[in-house]
Design a protein around this motif. Structure first.
Motif, PDB file in Angstrom:
ATOM      1  N   ALA A 161       0.820  -1.217   0.000  1.00 32.85           N
ATOM      2  CA  ALA A 161       0.000   0.000   0.000  1.00 32.85           C
ATOM      3  C   ALA A 161       0.851   1.264   0.000  1.00 32.85           C
ATOM      4  CB  ALA A 161      -0.939   0.003   1.210  1.00 32.85           C
ATOM      5  N   ILE A 162       1.981   1.251   0.707  1.00 31.09           N
ATOM      6  CA  ILE A 162       2.784   2.479   0.783  1.00 31.09           C
ATOM      7  C   ILE A 162       3.864   2.571  -0.286  1.00 31.09           C
ATOM      8  CG2 ILE A 162       2.377   2.729   3.251  1.00 31.09           C
ATOM      9  CD1 ILE A 162       5.347   1.929   3.676  1.00 31.09           C
ATOM     10  N   GLU A 163       4.112   1.460  -1.004  1.00 28.49           N
ATOM     11  CA  GLU A 163       5.169   1.477  -2.003  1.00 28.49           C
ATOM     12  C   GLU A 163       4.642   1.553  -3.434  1.00 28.49           C
ATOM     13  OE1 GLU A 163       7.476  -2.006  -1.059  1.00 28.49           O
ATOM     14  OE2 GLU A 163       8.592  -0.967   0.505  1.00 28.49           O
ATOM     15  N   THR A 164       3.363   1.285  -3.641  1.00 27.10           N
ATOM     16  CA  THR A 164       2.814   1.317  -4.990  1.00 27.10           C
ATOM     17  C   THR A 164       2.066   2.626  -5.220  1.00 27.10           C
ATOM     18  OG1 THR A 164       0.810   0.153  -4.265  1.00 27.10           O
ATOM     19  CG2 THR A 164       2.597  -1.199  -5.152  1.00 27.10           C
ATOM     20  N   PHE A 165       1.970   2.987  -6.467  1.00 26.42           N
ATOM     21  CA  PHE A 165       1.271   4.213  -6.844  1.00 26.42           C
ATOM     22  C   PHE A 165      -0.229   3.986  -6.738  1.00 26.42           C
ATOM     23  CE2 PHE A 165      -0.693   7.055  -9.936  1.00 26.42           C
ATOM     24  CZ  PHE A 165      -0.113   8.259  -9.581  1.00 26.42           C
ATOM     25  N   PRO A 166      -0.989   4.880  -6.250  1.00 28.34           N
ATOM     26  CA  PRO A 166      -0.720   6.220  -5.756  1.00 28.34           C
ATOM     27  C   PRO A 166      -0.475   6.278  -4.247  1.00 28.34           C
ATOM     28  CG  PRO A 166      -3.068   5.959  -5.976  1.00 28.34           C
ATOM     29  CD  PRO A 166      -2.436   4.654  -6.403  1.00 28.34           C
ATOM     30  N   GLY A 167      -0.493   5.096  -3.586  1.00 29.75           N
ATOM     31  CA  GLY A 167      -0.296   5.067  -2.142  1.00 29.75           C
ATOM     32  C   GLY A 167       1.037   5.654  -1.713  1.00 29.75           C
ATOM     33  N   ASN A 168       2.071   5.489  -2.561  1.00 31.19           N
ATOM     34  CA  ASN A 168       3.375   6.032  -2.196  1.00 31.19           C
ATOM     35  C   ASN A 168       3.351   7.559  -2.106  1.00 31.19           C
ATOM     36  OD1 ASN A 168       3.136   6.391  -4.950  1.00 31.19           O
ATOM     37  ND2 ASN A 168       5.245   5.777  -5.409  1.00 31.19           N
ATOM     38  N   ILE A 169       2.500   8.193  -2.880  1.00 35.81           N
ATOM     39  CA  ILE A 169       2.379   9.652  -2.820  1.00 35.81           C
ATOM     40  C   ILE A 169       1.662  10.046  -1.529  1.00 35.81           C
ATOM     41  CG2 ILE A 169       1.306  11.668  -3.886  1.00 35.81           C
ATOM     42  CD1 ILE A 169       1.736  10.198  -6.592  1.00 35.81           C
ATOM     43  N   VAL A 170       0.588   9.329  -1.216  1.00 34.10           N
ATOM     44  CA  VAL A 170      -0.181   9.622  -0.013  1.00 34.10           C
ATOM     45  C   VAL A 170       0.647   9.307   1.234  1.00 34.10           C
ATOM     46  CG1 VAL A 170      -2.249   9.003   1.301  1.00 34.10           C
ATOM     47  CG2 VAL A 170      -2.376   9.227  -1.185  1.00 34.10           C
ATOM     48  N   ALA A 171       1.385   8.204   1.214  1.00 38.36           N
ATOM     49  CA  ALA A 171       2.182   7.800   2.374  1.00 38.36           C
ATOM     50  C   ALA A 171       3.330   8.772   2.619  1.00 38.36           C
ATOM     51  CB  ALA A 171       2.719   6.390   2.179  1.00 38.36           C
ATOM     52  N   GLY A 172       3.898   9.292   1.537  1.00 34.51           N
ATOM     53  CA  GLY A 172       5.001  10.233   1.677  1.00 34.51           C
ATOM     54  C   GLY A 172       6.094   9.667   2.553  1.00 34.51           C
ATOM     55  N   SER A 173       6.627  10.491   3.430  1.00 37.67           N
ATOM     56  CA  SER A 173       7.697  10.038   4.317  1.00 37.67           C
ATOM     57  C   SER A 173       7.170   9.693   5.706  1.00 37.67           C
ATOM     58  CB  SER A 173       8.766  11.126   4.422  1.00 37.67           C
ATOM     59  OG  SER A 173       8.211  12.290   4.999  1.00 37.67           O
ATOM     60  N   LYS A 174       5.868   9.832   5.895  1.00 42.34           N
ATOM     61  CA  LYS A 174       5.290   9.552   7.214  1.00 42.34           C
ATOM     62  C   LYS A 174       5.262   8.061   7.529  1.00 42.34           C
ATOM     63  CE  LYS A 174       1.490  10.246  10.244  1.00 42.34           C
ATOM     64  NZ  LYS A 174       0.198  10.374  10.586  1.00 42.34           N
ATOM     65  N   PHE A 175       4.988   7.243   6.543  1.00 38.43           N
ATOM     66  CA  PHE A 175       4.886   5.808   6.734  1.00 38.43           C
ATOM     67  C   PHE A 175       6.138   5.126   6.204  1.00 38.43           C
ATOM     68  CE2 PHE A 175       0.545   7.360   6.492  1.00 38.43           C
ATOM     69  CZ  PHE A 175      -0.043   6.750   7.584  1.00 38.43           C
ATOM     70  N   LYS A 176       6.736   4.279   7.036  1.00 41.47           N
ATOM     71  CA  LYS A 176       7.959   3.544   6.671  1.00 41.47           C
ATOM     72  C   LYS A 176       7.616   2.079   6.444  1.00 41.47           C
ATOM     73  CE  LYS A 176      10.511   7.163   7.588  1.00 41.47           C
ATOM     74  NZ  LYS A 176      10.615   8.100   6.534  1.00 41.47           N
ATOM     75  N   THR A 177       8.383   1.434   5.578  1.00 39.70           N
ATOM     76  CA  THR A 177       8.157   0.010   5.348  1.00 39.70           C
ATOM     77  C   THR A 177       8.449  -0.769   6.623  1.00 39.70           C
ATOM     78  OG1 THR A 177      10.398  -0.299   4.513  1.00 39.70           O
ATOM     79  CG2 THR A 177       8.681   0.100   2.879  1.00 39.70           C
ATOM     80  N   ARG A 178       7.787  -1.887   6.737  1.00 41.58           N
ATOM     81  CA  ARG A 178       7.964  -2.761   7.907  1.00 41.58           C
ATOM     82  C   ARG A 178       8.695  -4.018   7.474  1.00 41.58           C
ATOM     83  NH1 ARG A 178       4.337  -2.756  12.432  1.00 41.58           N
ATOM     84  NH2 ARG A 178       3.100  -0.873  12.532  1.00 41.58           N
ATOM     85  N   GLN A 179       9.306  -4.661   8.449  1.00 43.45           N
ATOM     86  CA  GLN A 179       9.993  -5.922   8.194  1.00 43.45           C
ATOM     87  C   GLN A 179       9.118  -7.057   8.688  1.00 43.45           C
ATOM     88  OE1 GLN A 179      13.845  -6.203  10.007  1.00 43.45           O
ATOM     89  NE2 GLN A 179      14.065  -8.360   9.528  1.00 43.45           N
ATOM     90  N   GLY A 180       8.941  -8.051   7.851  1.00 40.49           N
ATOM     91  CA  GLY A 180       8.169  -9.222   8.245  1.00 40.49           C
ATOM     92  C   GLY A 180       9.006 -10.155   9.103  1.00 40.49           C
ATOM     93  N   PHE A 181       8.380 -11.173   9.617  1.00 41.51           N
ATOM     94  CA  PHE A 181       9.048 -12.163  10.449  1.00 41.51           C
ATOM     95  C   PHE A 181       9.793 -13.124   9.543  1.00 41.51           C
ATOM     96  CE2 PHE A 181       9.003 -13.714  14.821  1.00 41.51           C
ATOM     97  CZ  PHE A 181       9.683 -14.906  14.661  1.00 41.51           C
ATOM     98  N   GLU A 182      11.080 -13.243   9.778  1.00 46.14           N
ATOM     99  CA  GLU A 182      11.872 -14.168   8.974  1.00 46.14           C
ATOM    100  C   GLU A 182      12.878 -14.881   9.858  1.00 46.14           C
ATOM    101  OE1 GLU A 182      15.303 -11.264   7.236  1.00 46.14           O
ATOM    102  OE2 GLU A 182      13.359 -11.159   6.261  1.00 46.14           O
ATOM    103  N   VAL A 183      13.298 -16.031   9.413  1.00 45.94           N
ATOM    104  CA  VAL A 183      14.294 -16.797  10.144  1.00 45.94           C
ATOM    105  C   VAL A 183      15.657 -16.187   9.838  1.00 45.94           C
ATOM    106  CG1 VAL A 183      15.387 -19.061  10.364  1.00 45.94           C
ATOM    107  CG2 VAL A 183      12.923 -18.890  10.080  1.00 45.94           C
TER     108      VAL A 183
END
Length: 183
Positions: free
Chosen positions: A148-170
């Motif tokens: 949602a925050i990395e694809t267009f147009p969500g990346n424009i709306v997200a701007g710099s306020k929302f950062k990507t998250r890291q999923g659970f990985e081994v």
């Protein structure tokens, strides 16, 4: 006059669209938080069960202190981790030490037949399944949020306020290996 109405209508539609996208991103972010809290609750449940399991095993397998110490240390690491990433890594290590513990238990038929041990093992196994499900749910939420925050147009709306998250990985490849028991 009609041109002004059209412009106002376009501005209102764009504002509603922007608000809708923004609220969708916030909801996805909150779902990620909720999914992590579910993992955290299950990790706490597992941490609460482990001392009882260790004490039960100690009664039968007192000479397996190295394995029991590893389980206890791994449990402490999970409890003292302060970030989601730290808890993820410590949880993976704890899962590996629990596999070693259960491999050791195979050598003690009396212990395997003990009702308390069986109940604890069943509860821990159920909790591990819940943790696995919660991890998958968390990763699904993170994927949806990051998309949602990395694809267009969500990346424009997200701007710099929302950062990507890291999923659970081994992070520790050793937890993927079956434990080896040597006597």
């Amino acid at each position: 006059m009609p041109l002004a109405i059209v412009i106002i209508a376009i501005v209102v539609v764009l504002a509603l669209w922007f608000i809708s996208l923004y609220n969708g991103i916030v909801q996805k972010d909150n779902r990620c938080d909720n999914a992590w809290q579910t993992i955290d609750a299950q990790l706490q449940r597992r941490n609460d069960l482990i001392p009882n399991l260790v004490e039960t095993v100690k009664g039968y397998a007192s000479h397996e202190s190295k394995t029991l110490e590893a389980v206890t240390q791994a449990r402490s690491a999970v409890m003292s981790a302060t970030t989601p990433e730290g808890k993820m890594e410590a949880s993976n290590i704890l899962s590996g030490t629990l596999k070693s513990l259960f491999a050791v238990v195979e050598a003690y038929p009396d212990l395997k037949a003990n009702t308390n041990f069986q109940q604890l093992q069943a509860e821990l196994s159920e909790t591990e399944n819940k943790i696995a499900y919660a991890r998958q749910s968390f990763n699904d939420c993170v994927l949806e949020y990051n998309n949602a925050i990395e694809t267009f147009p969500g990346n424009i709306v997200a701007g710099s306020k929302f950062k990507t998250r890291q999923g659970f990985e081994v992070t520790d490849a050793s937890v993927r290996q079956a434990p080896q028991v040597k006597f």
